[in-house]
Design a protein around this motif. Structure first.
Motif, short mmCIF file in Angstrom:
data_model
loop_
_atom_site.label_atom_id
_atom_site.label_comp_id
_atom_site.label_asym_id
_atom_site.label_seq_id
_atom_site.Cartn_x
_atom_site.Cartn_y
_atom_site.Cartn_z
N ALA A 51 4.26 19.60 -3.31
CA ALA A 51 3.80 18.84 -2.14
C ALA A 51 4.87 18.72 -1.07
O ALA A 51 4.56 18.65 0.11
N TYR A 230 -3.47 17.60 -5.74
CA TYR A 230 -3.46 16.92 -4.45
C TYR A 230 -4.44 17.61 -3.50
O TYR A 230 -4.81 18.78 -3.67
N THR A 252 -1.08 6.61 -5.20
CA THR A 252 -1.22 7.75 -4.28
C THR A 252 0.00 7.92 -3.38
O THR A 252 0.76 7.00 -3.14
N TYR A 254 1.16 10.37 0.41
CA TYR A 254 0.62 11.08 1.57
C TYR A 254 1.77 11.69 2.37
O TYR A 254 2.87 11.15 2.45
N GLY A 264 -2.09 13.02 -2.72
CA GLY A 264 -2.12 13.22 -4.16
C GLY A 264 -1.82 11.94 -4.87
O GLY A 264 -1.61 10.89 -4.25
#
Length: 814
Positions: A51, A230, A252, A254, A264
């Protein structure tokens, strides 16, 4: 395709971000004949689908420093290499949606300040101003760390690879490592599908493939591939300078991506991947999305970011990531194979860690030691349960599910228990023991009193916990009567041979060349004078020592001793932990209890402090060491495992009239804090010398040379820049856990390494180093005015360089 070199100084296996970073740093350190081998293409393992959030703050100062190094590297990498990295220092937000989480966040902000990061506490509206896409109806507050950011994982890895080649390293893709050539316990070559490279140092950064590869050569790397999902949205006008966001109460995270969002999380019911082995040829591979499992994360996210309801979904990405049983990554040289280094198990924050992990690994390879204390991620922190694949999987599933849950003080894991137990386990359980676990060992933390309505169950909080009074009860028994601690989990080693004294004298800072029957408390030092081990050595005979150290340090200390025994000496080291139970009989009535069941004289004249004898207790042979970690009269009774129950029963029966009771590890902690005893891994370690830690009295000044002596003598002559100090806050209701910021005369001067409560003195207690670049001595420490930052509140505190408790009648020295 270019030809492989016939030899290299180091070979790095794995072309993800950590492997490329390691090759980059090795080349920067002058090892230009470093070779990196990637079986497919760079980033094709897990890096390509990471990510890319880059946070820095961890509970360890040095791991925070490691991640801070990543940030500094990523800032300059594009200018150095000419390749874009996608690096943005847009800051990071962390939210709190309830009072306990807000306390956690405030304590995190304090920790950040302790470690030199500026984390700002925000109101819900201030947080929304930074992140306008979110609703804030349930927010209590937030914290903002402006130096956090995000990066493009593939781009930053390619930039590191280019930087490595620019500095002289060689990178070979499509080159699978088939085998290692090992001769007499040393690596001699790396064998690939394209040829052989003579090499004595290998660094394995192969992600989720690392465990299986390393196991072929007797190296244990306890990691587990887990599915991690995600969502990537289409662009819908998300500002490009939006900070990264972590919303742990909604599980979560972001980040902005090309005008859209990446979202995710860490669900409580995660999925293992590749339980039967990673599929042959798997690369640039993604898994089928598990929509049902992701729905719980999506539902939580919609409550925070309503715009996700209408945003277009570009991709629901499900990729395998390596996770570990304790949530920390794995670095360092394997304890079972020289020059086999590992960098793996990054728990989905490999991008944040990659720059610093590569730097640390390179330093470790080149200089033979980590650049600073990295114990929280050291491969030697693992023990026997970590060889068991089923145990690792069960514990890692729990750790993944706790990734965003509250990180409670003193929290214990629930999974994969019990694994290792003392012979007294069932007896103690019947008597109300509430057990904790340390590298698989079940250990009594405290004992409940059913008659008082107590249940042997931990209820976690950032305030005073439910076991506070029970531990106070045990603490008083230590100080006023007598207790038995079951410390069977201690790691125990035997060192035998005609040169045992000479070998141990080189490793130990204290004088171990004493007559048989002596017990010596000692440190083992590195070349910088840092404390690598903190243990006791009992001399059983002219040619034999019995070494006892902490449960969690079994692998580390055995490895350190084995590596530092001088070559050519007759000194054989063995782990004898499983042969001995340990019953620690402590308290002012301990002698009276022991004498009732011992056939030997245990008076002070016959059995003085810091000695050991083989005695008979209730007819059973016992190795008795007169030593203490709680500051009272007492003995560690080392009993052959088969006799432990009989000896325990005899002691308990004999001691009933003297007030003998069971006690647990949390009472040990409260007692040792009052006495000012140091704990390795918290108050002392490789970054702290005996002089700095107030342990100079345990370092010999004459006699034979020992490792680290020159550094200690230099500090004795020139002075130090930090000293370990004991603090008692003025407010008795303050709860100290460690990492609280120390202020001297209004200026930040360090942080607490340990925190707790002293039930005899009736005050909270903290230990921590007072630091100054201009030097620190006793006068400097005691002339200052001190405050401790506890969750954002400054509390006045008194500093002491002496123990707060003395069993001879002096209770408090303030």
């Amino acid at each position: 395709m270019k030809e492989l070199p016939s030899s290299a100084k180091a070979v790095v296996i794995g072309g993800g971000i950590v492997g490329c970073s390691t090759a980059y740093h090795l080349a920067k350190l002058g090892w230009t004949d470093t070779v990196l081998l990637e079986r497919k293409k760079l980033t094709s393992g897990t890096t390509f689908h990471a990510a890319g959030l880059v946070g820095q703050l961890r509970t360890s100062a040095n791991i925070t420093q490691l991640l801070g190094y990543s940030v500094d590297l990523y800032k300059r990498l594009e200018a150095e290499t000419g390749l874009g990295t996608g690096w943005k220092m847009n800051g990071g937000l962390r939210l709190a949606c309830n009072a306990e989480r807000w306390t956690e966040v405030k304590r995190q902000a304090t920790t950040a300040r302790s470690f030199g990061l500026e984390m700002t506490l925000l109101t819900p509206k201030e947080a929304q101003d930074l992140w306008p896409l979110m609703t804030i109806d349930d927010l209590v507050g937030a914290a903002f760390l402006p130096t956090d950011g995000q990066a493009n994982p593939s781009d930053i890895t390619q930039a590191l690879a280019r930087g490595a080649t620019m500095a002289g390293a060689s990178i070979f893709e499509d080159t699978e490592v088939i085998d290692l050539v090992i001769d007499d316990g040393r690596i001699r070559a790396v064998v690939t599908a394209r040829g052989r490279i003579e090499c004595e140092r290998v660094v394995v950064c192969a992600g989720q493939w690392t465990r299986a590869f390393a196991a072929r050569f007797g190296v244990n790397v306890p990691l587990v591939p887990m599915e991690h999902q995600y969502l990537i949205t289409e662009a819908f006008g998300v500002p490009t300078d939006l900070p990264t966001l972590r919303d742990p109460d909604r599980l979560t995270y972001y980040k902005e991506e090309v005008g859209g969002l990446v979202m995710g999380g860490y669900e409580p019911n995660p999925a293992l991947w590749a339980a039967d082995g990673i599929p042959e040829g798997f690369h640039f591979g993604l898994l089928n999305p598990d929509i049902e499992r992701f729905e719980q994360i999506m539902e939580l996210a919609l409550g925070r970011v309503p715009a996700l309801q209408t945003a277009g979904v570009k991709q629901l990405l499900n990729g395998p990531e390596s996770f570990t049983p304790d949530g920390n990554f794995i670095l360092g040289e394997a304890p079972t194979l020289r020059n086999f280094f590992v960098g793996a198990g990054f728990n989905a924050f490999g991008i944040a860690s990659g720059g610093g992990a590569g730097m640390a690994l390179a330093e470790w390879v080149v200089r033979g030691a980590a650049p600073f204390d990295l114990w929280p991620v050291d491969i030697r922190r693992f023990g026997r349960p970590h060889f068991d694949t089923d145990w690792i999987r069960r514990r890692t599933v729990e750790a993944y599910g706790k990734h965003y849950t509250m990180a409670w003080p003193s929290e214990e894991h629930a999974s994969a228990r019990p694994f290792r137990t003392s012979p007294l386990y069932e007896r103690l359980k019947e008597q109300g023991a509430c057990f904790g676990e340390k590298i698989g060992w079940e250990r009594p933390n405290w004992f409940a009193d059913p008659g008082a309505g107590e249940a042997p169950r931990d209820i976690y909080t950032y305030g005073r916990p439910n076991w506070f009074e029970a531990v106070a009860r045990e603490h008083r028994a230590v100080r006023e009567a007598a207790v038995i601690f079951d410390q069977t989990s201690f790691a125990k080693f035997s060192l035998k041979g005609r040169d045992a004294e000479q070998a141990l004298s080189w490793i130990c800072a204290n004088d171990v060349a004493r007559k048989p029957g002596s017990v010596v408390y000692t440190q083992m030092l590195n070349d910088r004078g840092g404390i690598e081990c903190d243990l006791t050595a009992a001399r059983l005979a002219e040619d034999e020592y019995y070494i006892v150290t902490g449960t969690g340090f079994a692998t580390h200390d055995l490895d350190w001793i084995a590596r530092n025994l001088p070559a050519g000496l007759d000194a054989r080291l063995d782990d004898v932990t499983d042969s001995w139970s340990v019953l620690a009989l402590m308290g002012p009535h301990a002698r009276a209890v022991l004498q009732k069941v011992a056939s030997d004289d245990v008076s002070n004249e016959a059995f003085p402090f810091a000695t050991m004898r083989n005695i008979f207790v209730a007819g059973h042979s016992v190795r008795a060491l007169r030593i203490t970690y709680v500051g009272e009269l007492g003995w560690e009774l080392h009993v052959p495992v088969g006799h432990a129950k009989a000896v325990y029963d005899a002691l308990m029966q004999a001691g009933r009239i003297d007030g003998l009771v069971n006690a647990g590890y949390r009472a040990i902690e409260t007692c040792r804090l009052e006495k000012g005893y140091r704990a390795w891994g918290a108050d002392i370690g490789p970054d702290h010398t005996p002089v700095e830690a107030g342990l100079g009295w345990a370092v010999r000044k004459g006699g034979a040379d020992f490792r680290g002596r020159a550094a200690v003598e230099r500090q004795r002559a020139e002075g130090v820049r930090k000293l370990l100090v004991c603090f008692t806050p003025e407010r008795s209701d303050v709860v100290l856990h460690g990492r609280e910021t120390i202020y001297r005369n209004g200026e930040r001067a360090g942080w607490l390494t340990s925190g707790g409560y002293g039930h005899t003195i009736g005050k909270p207690i903290g230990l921590g180093y007072v630091r100054s670049r201009d030097g620190v001595d006793a006068d400097y420490v005691l002339s200052g005015q001190y405050e401790l930052d506890v969750a954002g509140i400054r509390v006045s505190a008194t500093a002491s360089l002496s123990p707060l408790y003395d069993p001879r009648g002096v209770r408090v020295r303030m």
